[in-house]
Scaffold this motif. Sequence first.
Motif, PDB file in Angstrom:
ATOM      1  N   UNK A 190      65.231  26.178  48.634  1.00 60.30           N
ATOM      2  CA  UNK A 190      66.654  26.115  48.996  1.00 60.30           C
ATOM      3  C   UNK A 190      67.362  24.970  48.264  1.00 60.30           C
ATOM      4  N   UNK A 191      66.706  23.801  48.191  1.00 65.14           N
ATOM      5  CA  UNK A 191      67.309  22.668  47.477  1.00 65.14           C
ATOM      6  C   UNK A 191      67.438  22.988  45.991  1.00 65.14           C
ATOM      7  N   UNK A 192      66.421  23.637  45.442  1.00 67.21           N
ATOM      8  CA  UNK A 192      66.435  24.077  44.044  1.00 67.21           C
ATOM      9  C   UNK A 192      67.642  24.979  43.779  1.00 67.21           C
ATOM     10  N   UNK A 193      67.836  25.981  44.648  1.00 68.32           N
ATOM     11  CA  UNK A 193      68.966  26.915  44.507  1.00 68.32           C
ATOM     12  C   UNK A 193      70.300  26.192  44.655  1.00 68.32           C
ATOM     13  N   UNK A 194      70.373  25.251  45.599  1.00 72.14           N
ATOM     14  CA  UNK A 194      71.619  24.501  45.814  1.00 72.14           C
ATOM     15  C   UNK A 194      71.981  23.682  44.586  1.00 72.14           C
ATOM     16  N   UNK A 195      70.992  23.001  44.015  1.00 68.54           N
ATOM     17  CA  UNK A 195      71.260  22.190  42.828  1.00 68.54           C
ATOM     18  C   UNK A 195      71.797  23.044  41.678  1.00 68.54           C
ATOM     19  N   UNK A 196      71.269  24.277  41.530  1.00 69.97           N
ATOM     20  CA  UNK A 196      71.738  25.106  40.411  1.00 69.97           C
ATOM     21  C   UNK A 196      73.242  25.343  40.484  1.00 69.97           C
ATOM     22  N   UNK A 197      73.770  25.405  41.702  1.00 74.96           N
ATOM     23  CA  UNK A 197      75.190  25.679  41.867  1.00 74.96           C
ATOM     24  C   UNK A 197      76.056  24.430  41.802  1.00 74.96           C
ATOM     25  N   UNK A 198      75.546  23.293  42.304  1.00 79.29           N
ATOM     26  CA  UNK A 198      76.409  22.110  42.415  1.00 79.29           C
ATOM     27  C   UNK A 198      76.289  21.162  41.225  1.00 79.29           C
ATOM     28  N   UNK A 199      75.504  21.542  40.204  1.00 78.88           N
ATOM     29  CA  UNK A 199      75.468  20.701  39.002  1.00 78.88           C
ATOM     30  C   UNK A 199      76.664  20.981  38.081  1.00 78.88           C
ATOM     31  N   UNK A 200      77.521  21.935  38.462  1.00 78.53           N
ATOM     32  CA  UNK A 200      78.785  22.100  37.752  1.00 78.53           C
ATOM     33  C   UNK A 200      79.024  23.437  37.098  1.00 78.53           C
ATOM     34  N   UNK A 201      78.015  24.313  37.063  1.00 75.52           N
ATOM     35  CA  UNK A 201      78.174  25.562  36.318  1.00 75.52           C
ATOM     36  C   UNK A 201      79.292  26.434  36.872  1.00 75.52           C
ATOM     37  N   UNK A 202      79.381  26.550  38.188  1.00 83.49           N
ATOM     38  CA  UNK A 202      80.397  27.445  38.738  1.00 83.49           C
ATOM     39  C   UNK A 202      81.804  26.877  38.630  1.00 83.49           C
ATOM     40  N   UNK A 203      81.914  25.559  38.601  1.00 86.97           N
ATOM     41  CA  UNK A 203      83.233  24.969  38.341  1.00 86.97           C
ATOM     42  C   UNK A 203      83.739  25.417  36.979  1.00 86.97           C
ATOM     43  N   UNK A 261      75.213  14.289  40.124  1.00 89.54           N
ATOM     44  CA  UNK A 261      74.421  15.349  40.770  1.00 89.54           C
ATOM     45  C   UNK A 261      73.310  15.818  39.837  1.00 89.54           C
ATOM     46  N   UNK A 262      73.614  15.909  38.541  1.00 86.71           N
ATOM     47  CA  UNK A 262      72.613  16.309  37.558  1.00 86.71           C
ATOM     48  C   UNK A 262      71.445  15.332  37.494  1.00 86.71           C
ATOM     49  N   UNK A 263      71.725  14.043  37.621  1.00 93.24           N
ATOM     50  CA  UNK A 263      70.657  13.032  37.630  1.00 93.24           C
ATOM     51  C   UNK A 263      69.788  13.189  38.873  1.00 93.24           C
ATOM     52  N   UNK A 264      70.406  13.447  40.007  1.00 94.46           N
ATOM     53  CA  UNK A 264      69.647  13.689  41.243  1.00 94.46           C
ATOM     54  C   UNK A 264      68.759  14.926  41.098  1.00 94.46           C
ATOM     55  N   UNK A 319      67.337  15.984  38.358  1.00 93.08           N
ATOM     56  CA  UNK A 319      66.164  15.602  37.547  1.00 93.08           C
ATOM     57  C   UNK A 319      65.089  15.000  38.451  1.00 93.08           C
ATOM     58  N   UNK A 320      65.500  14.087  39.322  1.00 97.04           N
ATOM     59  CA  UNK A 320      64.548  13.440  40.233  1.00 97.04           C
ATOM     60  C   UNK A 320      63.867  14.473  41.121  1.00 97.04           C
ATOM     61  N   UNK A 321      64.644  15.427  41.635  1.00 99.15           N
ATOM     62  CA  UNK A 321      64.087  16.478  42.499  1.00 99.15           C
ATOM     63  C   UNK A 321      63.047  17.310  41.759  1.00 99.15           C
ATOM     64  N   UNK A 322      63.375  17.739  40.547  1.00 93.09           N
ATOM     65  CA  UNK A 322      62.458  18.589  39.771  1.00 93.09           C
ATOM     66  C   UNK A 322      61.142  17.861  39.501  1.00 93.09           C
ATOM     67  N   UNK A 323      61.235  16.632  39.038  1.00 92.82           N
ATOM     68  CA  UNK A 323      60.032  15.869  38.682  1.00 92.82           C
ATOM     69  C   UNK A 323      59.154  15.620  39.902  1.00 92.82           C
ATOM     70  N   UNK A 324      59.777  15.317  41.034  1.00 90.20           N
ATOM     71  CA  UNK A 324      59.012  14.866  42.199  1.00 90.20           C
ATOM     72  C   UNK A 324      58.531  16.004  43.092  1.00 90.20           C
ATOM     73  N   UNK A 325      59.313  17.075  43.224  1.00 91.93           N
ATOM     74  CA  UNK A 325      59.009  18.051  44.271  1.00 91.93           C
ATOM     75  C   UNK A 325      58.705  19.468  43.793  1.00 91.93           C
TER      76      UNK A 325
END
Length: 454
Positions: A246-259, A412-415, A417-423
């Motif tokens: 769910x966090x993975x899916x959320x990040x895909x949307x809030x990193x700016x693509x839909x804006x 948000x994009x930096x956050x 990166x941290x999520x992908x690497x760690x989780x």
Amino acid sequence: MGVKINKKLIFFLGALGGLLYGYDMGVISGALLFIKNDIPYSSWTEGFIVSAMLIGAIFGSGVSGPVSDRLGRRRVVSIIAIIYIVGALILALAPTVSVLIIGRFIIGLAVGGSTAIVPVYLSEMAPTEHRGSLSSLNQLMITIGILASYLVNYAFTPIEGWRWMLGLAVVPSLILLIGVAFMPESPRWLLEHRSEQAARDVMRLTFPEHEIDKEIADMREISRVSESTMKVLSSPWLRPTIIIGCIFALFQQIIGINAIIYYAPRIISKAGLDESASILGTVGIGTVNVLITIVAIFIIDKIDRKKLLVTGNIGMVASLVVMAVLIWTMGLHSAAWIIILCLTIFILFFGFTWGPVLWVMLPELFPMRARGAATGVAALILSIGSLLVAQFFPKLTDVLPVQEVFLIFAVIGILAIIFVVKYLPETRGRSLEEIEADLRSRTSATNVKMEEDK
């Protein structure tokens, strides 16, 4: 299945729901420039017109996953095609803002269903060594749909034909509805609900013959664990994976693509270009999106998923920071074409990383018995993220300079990166059953359940 079907056609038809998702996501950006001339509305109402589809998507993604686990992927796709047709016709004929919002909501139900079902279907139909590239067809179709919407918007701009823009979604919807008759059901669903022979017959269409016995044996091993979909979905051992998905899916949307997708013409128009040039600028962005996604299809099974995601994040963050700095130093109007270039670079990095990789990995993360439902939950969160961006981005640009809004997306994009690497776990090169077996072994879920069954 009475009709022999080409393997490529199976995956094309399976991914066609993604094209409709992309078309309906992108077309509103051009239509909004002209709807107000026929049907007056406020800036607050504009947000509702955009977000009604996303509200519908929340419901559609939440319901379609569990329903597909019960009725089958193929049957749910046919329902989604019908909903797309109904929604497009309502939008094309809408006499008032209220009807527009209802039409967008109905379209959203189908969009939510597409985000939940299409990735699952493609993932379950694809052999392990090509699962990344074949599952990426969903993202390719999304980008083609977005580009098609931009081209349609540009074609009908001279006559301000927003009804044509919105209504032409009927054409691919009809193709999908007809195509469903030639689509086989997912072999993993058939093994669970029909028979091993039915699953084998379908696997012969897309799997190498020498892999089928092993895949069936792995699926049988997983099937021995006697749990219902809801029990698996609510089990403590799966909960951390669902949260990660769910966090993975959320990040895909809030990193700016839909804006960028929803409001690119508005951003470019603010920079001083006219409506036609604004829409033409988005056509260029959409073309890059399609081309880079094609590149992604060829590399996604050769590079680890996590490496691709981190690379994409670095490129997207850099493009946003550069764009913000240039707007600050040069001014919005002076930087019009630089903005288009930076937005294009952002799309480029998104298009070969976060765009396709999410749709590949989501179904990979979840176990067979709850794959549709769990992917649906993640897709629901994705739709909520998309709704938040659509609802708040215009308001942010009203109260903050555009460059500051882009810097928020960079953070948000930096956050991310941290999520992908760690989780986020790596899934490349492993069968769906191997990934599930590893997930269960790490939590002792299989051993516990089998002891209970004894």
